[in-house]
Design a protein around this motif. Structure first.
Motif: not given
Length: 300
Positions: A88-116
């Motif tokens: 991810y990129q950093v925008w205004y001292l924060t993860p970029s909007i696209p990166a942040n949007s992915f991490l807050k999505s239900p799809e991210a939960k499915k992919l990331l849960e219990n995953t290194p």
């Protein structure tokens, strides 16, 4: 056969090149199946930026307000992964909007849960507080953060401001005025990023990620500047006030964004040098505190 997913979003292509170089040793491993997923906003963000669009994203970026993303392909979403590389990129001292949007999505939960997960950052120089925000989102998704790599512009703080701004607004990676260094992460660092892929490949093959971050640090994968961490913290405090204030000004938003631009100019060229001088003068008195900060932000 183990599955690895490389997630990335890059405007200039710099972060994508870094992610691909890190993934190269994994792609070459016949025992691994490596997939790539590019985060895709429904409304694309421009590159190069112009001044208006660059400052327009500030409030939503800092407040971590997600934007709508295009659907993730089923061939990506339907697999269970043994490791995810999240770039991810950093925008205004924060993860970029696209990166942040992915991490807050239900799809991210499915992919990331219990995953290194290994996070990969490419930015100008301040990433520490953005990574803290990503860590919270990963925890909310029950992901298991195993490592972090931070690729930065190694030029001085004020020099990199000049060169990055020229790159962002022109779209051309060049030596500003013919005398400044090239903007962004050095090509040498980008080309040598595969060394971290080799380390990841070894850990994945052995099913052992416990010493992964330590190996990253030993190979100069996470540079921490206590001065920049201090500026990052102060910037986050001020940005929180500005972003909340501007987001509530529906009818005068554009005017206040122009005021914010003036503030940012003063903060970079007047306040940050003063902070640096104080940093140097107080160095002997805060040595242990800075040492502790380096150790913390180099860890996961």
């Amino acid at each position: 056969m183990k599955n690895v997913l490389v997630i990335h979003y890059s405007q200039s292509g710099q972060l994508t090149e870094i992610a691909q170089n890190i993934a190269k040793p994994l792609v070459e491993n016949p025992e691994l199946n490596v997939s790539f997923y590019t985060i895709s906003p429904v409304k694309p963000y421009p590159f190069p930026w112009n001044k208006e669009t660059f400052f327009e994203v500030f409030p939503e970026s800092f407040l971590q307000i997600p934007t709508e993303l295009n659907p993730i392909p089923n061939e990506i979403l339907d697999k269970k992964y043994d490791l995810i590389l999240f770039s991810y990129q950093v925008w205004y001292l924060t993860p970029s909007i696209p990166a942040n949007s992915f991490l807050k999505s239900p799809e991210a939960k499915k992919l990331l849960e219990n995953t290194p997960v290994v996070t990969i950052i490419a930015c100008r120089n301040m990433w520490a507080l953005a990574q803290e925000k990503v860590k919270k989102l990963l925890k909310a998704n029950n992901a298991d953060l195993k490592g972090n790599l931070a690729f930065i512009d190694r030029a001085g703080n004020l020099i990199s401001v000049v060169t990055i701004v020229d790159w962002m607004f022109s779209g051309i990676k060049k030596k500003y005025l013919g005398i400044f260094p090239l903007p962004g992460v050095s090509q040498k660092d980008i080309n040598e990023a595969d060394k971290f892929g080799k380390i990841i490949n070894e850990s994945l093959s052995q099913n052992d990620f416990e010493n992964l971050q330590e190996k990253f640090v030993e190979n100069n994968g996470v540079y921490v500047s206590p001065y920049l961490v201090n500026v990052d913290k102060k910037g986050n405090f001020i940005f929180s006030k500005w972003s909340k204030f501007i987001s509530k000004r529906k009818n005068t938003r554009s005017s206040w964004l122009k005021v914010f631009y003036v503030y940012l100019f003063i903060a970079i060229w007047v306040i940050s040098p003063i902070v640096y001088i104080l940093h140097v003068l107080t160095y002997p008195l805060t040595f242990q505190k800075r040492k502790k900060a380096i150790k913390y932000y180099q860890s996961v």
